[in-house]
Write an enzyme that holds these catalytic residues in place. Structure first.
Site, PDB file in Angstrom:
ATOM      1  N   ASP A   9       0.878  -1.180   0.000  1.00  0.00           N
ATOM      2  CA  ASP A   9       0.000   0.000   0.000  1.00  0.00           C
ATOM      3  C   ASP A   9       0.911   1.224   0.000  1.00  0.00           C
ATOM      4  O   ASP A   9       2.125   1.114   0.226  1.00  0.00           O
ATOM      5  CB  ASP A   9      -0.888  -0.006   1.262  1.00  0.00           C
ATOM      6  CG  ASP A   9      -1.782   1.241   1.353  1.00  0.00           C
ATOM      7  OD1 ASP A   9      -2.294   1.688   0.311  1.00  0.00           O
ATOM      8  OD2 ASP A   9      -1.944   1.778   2.469  1.00  0.00           O
ATOM      9  N   SER A  10       0.333   2.387  -0.235  1.00  0.00           N
ATOM     10  CA  SER A  10       1.101   3.633  -0.153  1.00  0.00           C
ATOM     11  C   SER A  10       1.659   3.848   1.253  1.00  0.00           C
ATOM     12  O   SER A  10       2.602   4.594   1.449  1.00  0.00           O
ATOM     13  CB  SER A  10       0.197   4.817  -0.500  1.00  0.00           C
ATOM     14  OG  SER A  10      -0.873   4.877   0.434  1.00  0.00           O
ATOM     15  N   TYR A  41      -0.586   8.422  -2.188  1.00  0.00           N
ATOM     16  CA  TYR A  41      -0.690   8.167  -3.628  1.00  0.00           C
ATOM     17  C   TYR A  41      -1.843   8.988  -4.225  1.00  0.00           C
ATOM     18  O   TYR A  41      -1.864   9.231  -5.424  1.00  0.00           O
ATOM     19  CB  TYR A  41      -0.997   6.685  -3.893  1.00  0.00           C
ATOM     20  CG  TYR A  41       0.170   5.727  -3.813  1.00  0.00           C
ATOM     21  CD1 TYR A  41       1.473   6.145  -3.542  1.00  0.00           C
ATOM     22  CD2 TYR A  41      -0.035   4.358  -4.037  1.00  0.00           C
ATOM     23  CE1 TYR A  41       2.524   5.237  -3.484  1.00  0.00           C
ATOM     24  CE2 TYR A  41       1.004   3.446  -3.989  1.00  0.00           C
ATOM     25  CZ  TYR A  41       2.287   3.883  -3.707  1.00  0.00           C
ATOM     26  OH  TYR A  41       3.314   2.975  -3.661  1.00  0.00           O
ATOM     27  N   GLY A  42      -2.803   9.350  -3.367  1.00  0.00           N
ATOM     28  CA  GLY A  42      -4.053   9.949  -3.843  1.00  0.00           C
ATOM     29  C   GLY A  42      -3.893  11.188  -4.705  1.00  0.00           C
ATOM     30  O   GLY A  42      -4.740  11.474  -5.551  1.00  0.00           O
ATOM     31  N   CYS A  72      -4.656  -1.331  -1.883  1.00  0.00           N
ATOM     32  CA  CYS A  72      -4.793   0.108  -2.094  1.00  0.00           C
ATOM     33  C   CYS A  72      -5.708   0.332  -3.297  1.00  0.00           C
ATOM     34  O   CYS A  72      -5.411  -0.158  -4.394  1.00  0.00           O
ATOM     35  CB  CYS A  72      -3.406   0.689  -2.370  1.00  0.00           C
ATOM     36  SG  CYS A  72      -3.398   2.441  -2.765  1.00  0.00           S
ATOM     37  N   ASN A  73      -6.795   1.049  -3.081  1.00  0.00           N
ATOM     38  CA  ASN A  73      -7.732   1.322  -4.176  1.00  0.00           C
ATOM     39  C   ASN A  73      -7.087   2.208  -5.237  1.00  0.00           C
ATOM     40  O   ASN A  73      -7.285   2.010  -6.431  1.00  0.00           O
ATOM     41  CB  ASN A  73      -8.974   2.028  -3.627  1.00  0.00           C
ATOM     42  CG  ASN A  73      -9.753   1.150  -2.665  1.00  0.00           C
ATOM     43  OD1 ASN A  73     -10.696   0.475  -3.052  1.00  0.00           O
ATOM     44  ND2 ASN A  73      -9.365   1.139  -1.404  1.00  0.00           N
ATOM     45  N   THR A  74      -6.302   3.183  -4.779  1.00  0.00           N
ATOM     46  CA  THR A  74      -5.693   4.145  -5.702  1.00  0.00           C
ATOM     47  C   THR A  74      -4.682   3.454  -6.615  1.00  0.00           C
ATOM     48  O   THR A  74      -4.653   3.691  -7.829  1.00  0.00           O
ATOM     49  CB  THR A  74      -4.990   5.261  -4.899  1.00  0.00           C
ATOM     50  OG1 THR A  74      -5.870   5.690  -3.846  1.00  0.00           O
ATOM     51  CG2 THR A  74      -4.635   6.445  -5.770  1.00  0.00           C
ATOM     52  N   GLU A 150      -1.696   7.774   8.869  1.00  0.00           N
ATOM     53  CA  GLU A 150      -0.248   7.523   8.821  1.00  0.00           C
ATOM     54  C   GLU A 150       0.425   7.945  10.126  1.00  0.00           C
ATOM     55  O   GLU A 150       1.424   7.377  10.534  1.00  0.00           O
ATOM     56  CB  GLU A 150       0.390   8.300   7.655  1.00  0.00           C
ATOM     57  CG  GLU A 150       0.109   7.716   6.285  1.00  0.00           C
ATOM     58  CD  GLU A 150       0.733   6.348   6.057  1.00  0.00           C
ATOM     59  OE1 GLU A 150       1.924   6.167   6.361  1.00  0.00           O
ATOM     60  OE2 GLU A 150       0.007   5.451   5.580  1.00  0.00           O
ATOM     61  N   CYS A 182     -10.969   3.674   0.558  1.00  0.00           N
ATOM     62  CA  CYS A 182      -9.517   3.772   0.716  1.00  0.00           C
ATOM     63  C   CYS A 182      -9.165   2.900   1.912  1.00  0.00           C
ATOM     64  O   CYS A 182      -9.878   2.923   2.932  1.00  0.00           O
ATOM     65  CB  CYS A 182      -9.132   5.228   0.974  1.00  0.00           C
ATOM     66  SG  CYS A 182      -7.451   5.474   1.586  1.00  0.00           S
ATOM     67  N   THR A 183      -8.088   2.131   1.792  1.00  0.00           N
ATOM     68  CA  THR A 183      -7.794   1.131   2.828  1.00  0.00           C
ATOM     69  C   THR A 183      -7.347   1.749   4.151  1.00  0.00           C
ATOM     70  O   THR A 183      -7.293   1.055   5.164  1.00  0.00           O
ATOM     71  CB  THR A 183      -6.739   0.130   2.337  1.00  0.00           C
ATOM     72  OG1 THR A 183      -5.575   0.847   1.898  1.00  0.00           O
ATOM     73  CG2 THR A 183      -7.285  -0.703   1.195  1.00  0.00           C
ATOM     74  N   HIS A 184      -7.032   3.025   4.147  1.00  0.00           N
ATOM     75  CA  HIS A 184      -6.713   3.684   5.422  1.00  0.00           C
ATOM     76  C   HIS A 184      -7.967   3.892   6.291  1.00  0.00           C
ATOM     77  O   HIS A 184      -7.878   3.929   7.511  1.00  0.00           O
ATOM     78  CB  HIS A 184      -6.071   5.055   5.182  1.00  0.00           C
ATOM     79  CG  HIS A 184      -4.630   5.002   4.758  1.00  0.00           C
ATOM     80  ND1 HIS A 184      -4.226   4.560   3.527  1.00  0.00           N
ATOM     81  CD2 HIS A 184      -3.490   5.357   5.419  1.00  0.00           C
ATOM     82  CE1 HIS A 184      -2.900   4.642   3.429  1.00  0.00           C
ATOM     83  NE2 HIS A 184      -2.433   5.122   4.568  1.00  0.00           N
TER      84      HIS A 184
HETATM   85  N1  DGL Z   1      -4.716   3.412   0.978  1.00  0.00           N
HETATM   86  C1  DGL Z   1      -4.871   3.895  -0.331  1.00  0.00           C
HETATM   87  C2  DGL Z   1      -6.169   3.557  -1.002  1.00  0.00           C
HETATM   88  O1  DGL Z   1      -6.767   2.546  -0.689  1.00  0.00           O
HETATM   89  C3  DGL Z   1      -4.222   5.150  -0.815  1.00  0.00           C
HETATM   90  C4  DGL Z   1      -4.086   6.283   0.090  1.00  0.00           C
HETATM   91  C5  DGL Z   1      -3.154   7.333  -0.438  1.00  0.00           C
HETATM   92  O2  DGL Z   1      -1.961   7.099  -0.381  1.00  0.00           O
HETATM   93  O3  DGL Z   1      -3.610   8.374  -0.919  1.00  0.00           O
HETATM   94  O4  DGL Z   1      -6.608   4.254  -1.875  1.00  0.00           O
END
Ligand code: DGL
Length: 267
Positions: A9-10, A41-42, A72-74, A150, A182-184
């Site tokens: 993931d990011s 990553y977003g 990570c979805n992104t 984070e 988003c996985t966060h």
């Molecule tokens: N956790 C990530 C997701 O599922 C990306 C978050 C990020 O780095 O912007 O999209």
């Protein structure tokens, strides 16, 4: 050493998916990489995210992974197709849970919380096209929320304020179901529930990803393995600060973990 599941993931968000993988596949050896030197990553370009995803996947395969989960979805939206064209092992991606949310809504309005990168992707547009049907989908980018997770700020005043700011417009439009795209965000579920109220349904994709991974392993991977018993259950790496990552990831993984620095050619 082969026979591990590589997960990246990011940053630390993918640990929310790793929890489901651990539950679904308790005997698998896991390697997790948090790309914290490059988070979020977003707001990066798809090209940048694809380069990072290729590099991290190479590292995971060199380190023994025979299946990859893009937690990570992104990164899935930006890079899954490229990874699948370059590596001949199962590459499991994830996307916002539009299908289950559409099935769950009573009001006919679903809100999506996700990164700008995910919401602007062609993959997300295709997902809506396929599953939204008559349900109204209202999207909301959430800059800043990933950074809060984070830093381990799961219930600070600033995190609460961001959640309020991002969910209010969705509730005002009548959403009764919110997709955590988003996985966060699953790490913020207690706070999100407190802010939006218990009658709003929250859905995410972590469990479905773990189930899908199990199926793919059973049909494509497990019979290639040597049957050696795992020597280490989970290893953790970061491209960022290893000491800081050990602190936050121990908190989110619910046990003390030692996070190692990614070798410099992959960082
Ligand atoms: N956790 C990530 C997701 O599922 C990306 C978050 C990020 O780095 O912007 O999209």
């Amino acid at each position: 050493m082969s026979g591990s599941i590589g997960v990246f993931d990011s940053g630390v968000g993918g640990l929310s998916v790793l929890h489901h993988i651990r539950q679904t596949l308790p005997n698998e050896r896991l390697i997790y990489v948090a790309d914290s030197a490059h988070v979020p990553y977003g707001d990066k370009t798809p090209e940048y995210i694809t380069q990072r995803s290729l590099t991290l996947t190479r590292f995971l395969i060199e380190h023994g992974a025979d299946a990859i989960v893009i937690a990570c979805n992104t990164a899935t939206a930006a890079a899954a197709a490229t990874l699948r064209s370059q590596f001949n092992i199962p590459i499991i991606g994830m996307e916002p849970a539009v299908k289950p949310a559409v099935a769950a809504t009573q009001s006919g309005v679903v809100g999506v919380l996700a990164t700008i990168g995910t919401l602007e992707s062609a993959r997300f547009a295709a997902l809506l096209e396929k599953y939204a049907g008559k349900v109204e989908i209202v999207t909301q980018g959430c800059p800043g929320l990933v950074e809060q997770v984070e830093q381990g700020e799961l219930d600070s005043a600033k995190t609460r304020e961001l959640i309020k700011r991002y969910t209010e417009p969705l509730l005002a439009r009548g959403a009764d179901t919110l997709i955590l795209g988003c996985t966060h965000y699953p790490f913020l579920v207690p706070l999100i529930s407190e802010v939006v109220g218990a009658n709003i349904t929250l859905v995410d994709t972590g469990e479905a990803v773990a189930r899908h991974l199990k199926q793919r392993l059973e049909t494509e991977v497990l019979h290639h393995r040597s049957g050696l018993s795992p020597t280490k259950q989970a290893e953790f790496f970061t491209s960022g600060n290893a000491i800081e990552a050990s602190r936050i990831m121990s908190l989110l993984w619910n046990e003390a973990v030692e996070v190692r620095l990614l070798p410099s050619e992959f960082a």
